[in-house]
Design a protein around this motif. Structure first.
Motif, PDB file in Angstrom:
ATOM      1  N   GLU A   9       0.839  -1.201   0.000  1.00 24.86           N
ATOM      2  CA  GLU A   9       0.000   0.000   0.000  1.00 24.86           C
ATOM      3  C   GLU A   9       0.871   1.248   0.000  1.00 24.86           C
ATOM      4  O   GLU A   9       1.832   1.357   0.769  1.00 24.86           O
ATOM      5  CB  GLU A   9      -0.925   0.005   1.217  1.00 24.86           C
ATOM      6  N   LEU A  10       0.536   2.188  -0.852  1.00 23.80           N
ATOM      7  CA  LEU A  10       1.279   3.434  -0.938  1.00 23.80           C
ATOM      8  C   LEU A  10       0.940   4.327   0.249  1.00 23.80           C
ATOM      9  O   LEU A  10      -0.185   4.332   0.746  1.00 23.80           O
ATOM     10  CB  LEU A  10       0.942   4.160  -2.234  1.00 23.80           C
ATOM     11  N   ALA A  11       1.941   5.101   0.689  1.00 21.58           N
ATOM     12  CA  ALA A  11       1.749   6.003   1.824  1.00 21.58           C
ATOM     13  C   ALA A  11       2.557   7.269   1.592  1.00 21.58           C
ATOM     14  O   ALA A  11       3.578   7.259   0.895  1.00 21.58           O
ATOM     15  CB  ALA A  11       2.182   5.330   3.130  1.00 21.58           C
ATOM     16  N   ALA A  12       2.100   8.353   2.167  1.00 18.82           N
ATOM     17  CA  ALA A  12       2.817   9.619   2.057  1.00 18.82           C
ATOM     18  C   ALA A  12       4.229   9.454   2.599  1.00 18.82           C
ATOM     19  O   ALA A  12       4.450   8.811   3.630  1.00 18.82           O
ATOM     20  CB  ALA A  12       2.078  10.712   2.830  1.00 18.82           C
ATOM     21  N   GLY A  13       5.196  10.035   1.886  1.00 15.91           N
ATOM     22  CA  GLY A  13       6.592   9.928   2.282  1.00 15.91           C
ATOM     23  C   GLY A  13       7.375   8.917   1.478  1.00 15.91           C
ATOM     24  O   GLY A  13       8.603   8.884   1.564  1.00 15.91           O
ATOM     25  N   MET A  14       6.692   8.092   0.684  1.00 13.39           N
ATOM     26  CA  MET A  14       7.405   7.163  -0.195  1.00 13.39           C
ATOM     27  C   MET A  14       7.959   7.924  -1.398  1.00 13.39           C
ATOM     28  O   MET A  14       7.378   8.907  -1.847  1.00 13.39           O
ATOM     29  CB  MET A  14       6.488   6.040  -0.671  1.00 13.39           C
ATOM     30  N   ILE A  15       9.076   7.455  -1.912  1.00 11.71           N
ATOM     31  CA  ILE A  15       9.703   8.015  -3.105  1.00 11.71           C
ATOM     32  C   ILE A  15       9.737   6.937  -4.182  1.00 11.71           C
ATOM     33  O   ILE A  15      10.198   5.811  -3.932  1.00 11.71           O
ATOM     34  CB  ILE A  15      11.140   8.490  -2.819  1.00 11.71           C
ATOM     35  N   PHE A  16       9.263   7.268  -5.377  1.00 12.59           N
ATOM     36  CA  PHE A  16       9.245   6.306  -6.478  1.00 12.59           C
ATOM     37  C   PHE A  16       9.786   6.928  -7.760  1.00 12.59           C
ATOM     38  O   PHE A  16       9.687   8.145  -7.974  1.00 12.59           O
ATOM     39  CB  PHE A  16       7.810   5.848  -6.770  1.00 12.59           C
ATOM     40  N   SER A  17      10.301   6.073  -8.618  1.00 18.51           N
ATOM     41  CA  SER A  17      10.468   6.419 -10.030  1.00 18.51           C
ATOM     42  C   SER A  17       9.189   6.033 -10.752  1.00 18.51           C
ATOM     43  O   SER A  17       8.527   5.062 -10.382  1.00 18.51           O
ATOM     44  CB  SER A  17      11.652   5.675 -10.651  1.00 18.51           C
ATOM     45  N   ILE A  18       8.832   6.831 -11.754  1.00 17.63           N
ATOM     46  CA  ILE A  18       7.763   6.454 -12.686  1.00 17.63           C
ATOM     47  C   ILE A  18       8.422   6.419 -14.056  1.00 17.63           C
ATOM     48  O   ILE A  18       8.827   7.440 -14.590  1.00 17.63           O
ATOM     49  CB  ILE A  18       6.605   7.463 -12.678  1.00 17.63           C
ATOM     50  N   GLU A  19       8.580   5.201 -14.630  1.00 15.09           N
ATOM     51  CA  GLU A  19       9.397   5.049 -15.829  1.00 15.09           C
ATOM     52  C   GLU A  19       8.890   3.966 -16.774  1.00 15.09           C
ATOM     53  O   GLU A  19       9.633   3.039 -17.135  1.00 15.09           O
ATOM     54  CB  GLU A  19      10.842   4.749 -15.431  1.00 15.09           C
TER      55      GLU A  19
END
Length: 403
Positions: free
Chosen positions: A351-361
């Motif tokens: 589950e996604l949560a505020a504060g996560m860092i991701f690449s979108i690629e």
């Protein structure tokens, strides 16, 4: 220069990380945890080191006490970086340095000293990683209590970045953007991939060190703080294509990568560019890739699952009839490492949560034509996502040598 102005994690945050781990150990009934992964050691202690055949481990007890297993050659180094740490198990050298004792046996003796009545231990790995010729027993073979591999106790905590971590990644993004701009401006017909890439990286690093001054704190002995590179032509149809000889030519598709490293934290930026006027086929795949990335941006929200983000991107590509050209998932978390858990993948239901860092690629790869991939650094916010890499994404901004 005060410590608060230095671009690095402060000792209080390292202590808080160890206290968080100690509470998890109490909850799961572990007396202590041995941590071998170099990045995890740095995450918990602030000790950054060149990982070699010589084992290093952090030991965290269920009351938050920390000690380190280190080779003698790291003794002064760890005290310079982590003056608040005072408990060490030091061995002379690997595989023994004349002591007749393997470093893992030194570790086992240390564990018995600090927790003689331990009932259960946790570890991220069952022994040190096999790197640079290292050979040794598993940790479970040299202790006489049950060992449980629980790297999740650390890596799950790493998924949510603190305000200090986000600030470092934001700064890293700015320098990744700058390195990419220098590289794009330097590419002309006939340019060599390696020479332009390394030249731009070196100039960006000079600019970065000049601007940040004493605030910048190196956390590695290899690599540059600001980096950019590209591959070209049909080779871009390989998602991880290697450099090749020969110069840039009109008609080439270029796929780039750029990043900064600040306080041990990385950014990620990738772009698809064209040399000269792109063909209708190049434009078609570029626009579809851009739409897929937009879909990923829009889907990245707290409460959703990683797999749902991936599914929305795949649905769009399926509508465009291009799903077969997608060879990898949409993205991944990162921070101290270029790839971290979790992943924007159909089989990752985190589950996604505020504060996560991701690449979108999301990428499209067409043999004989080229590859098409943008990548951006995104921060999950309470109501969506914020793009931290701010380099232009549109076609017009990514054309080189257009007449």
């Amino acid at each position: 220069m005060t410590a608060s102005l230095r671009l690095e994690i402060q000792p209080a945050e390292y202590r808080a990380r160890r206290e968080h781990l100690a509470r998890a150990l109490q909850q799961h009934g572990y007396d202590l945890m041995c941590v071998f992964g170099p990045t995890r050691v740095a995450y918990l202690t602030g000790f950054f080191f060149a990982a070699t055949e010589r084992p290093v481990a952090a030991i965290i007890t269920d009351d938050g006490e920390c000690s380190l297993l280190i080779p003698q050659l790291e003794s002064d180094h760890v005290r310079q970086q982590c003056p608040e740490l005072v408990n060490f198990a030091v061995y002379p050298e690997y595989p023994g340095g004349g002591s007749g004792q393997h470093p893992l046996l030194t570790l086992a003796a240390h564990l018995r000293t600090i927790r003689p009545s331990a009932r259960a231990l946790a570890a991220d790995l069952d022994g040190y990683e096999h790197r640079w010729g290292y050979r040794g027993p598993k940790l479970s073979q040299v202790i006489d209590v049950p060992l449980h591999e629980r790297l999740d106790l650390i890596d799950d905590a790493r998924t949510i970045k603190s305000s200090a971590e986000i600030a470092l990644i934001r700064e890293a993004c700015a320098w990744g953007d700058h390195a990419h701009r220098l590289m794009q401006d330097a590419i002309t017909q006939g340019s060599d991939e390696l020479l332009v890439s390394h030249g731009a990286s070196l100039q960006a690093t000079r600019d970065m060190l000049s601007a940040l001054g004493d605030r910048y704190v190196p956390k590695a002995r290899e690599g540059l703080p600001a980096n950019a590179m590209f591959i070209r032509g049909h080779n871009t149809a390989n998602p991880h294509g290697l450099h090749q000889q020969g110069g840039v030519q009109v008609g080439d598709t270029l796929v780039t990568g750029a990043y900064g490293v600040v306080g041990g934290y990385e950014s990620e930026l990738e772009r698809t560019m064209f040399v000269g006027e792109p063909t209708s086929e190049q434009i078609k795949y570029f626009q579809a890739m851009l739409e897929a990335q937009d879909a990923g941006f829009a889907a990245l929200k707290p409460g959703r699952r990683c797999s749902e983000v991936e599914q929305e991107v795949r649905d769009l590509l399926k509508e465009r009839g291009m799903l077969a050209q997608a060879r990898h998932h949409t993205g991944h978390a990162f921070g101290m490492e270029g790839h971290e858990h979790p992943f924007l993948d159909l089989d990752d239901h985190t589950e996604l949560a505020a504060g996560m860092i991701f690449s979108i690629e999301p990428g499209l790869y067409v043999p004989g034509l080229g590859g098409f991939r943008h990548s951006d650094t995104l921060l999950v916010t309470p109501d969506g996502a914020e793009r931290l890499s701010l380099y232009p994404r549109d076609l017009e901004s990514l054309l080189i040598g257009r007449a």
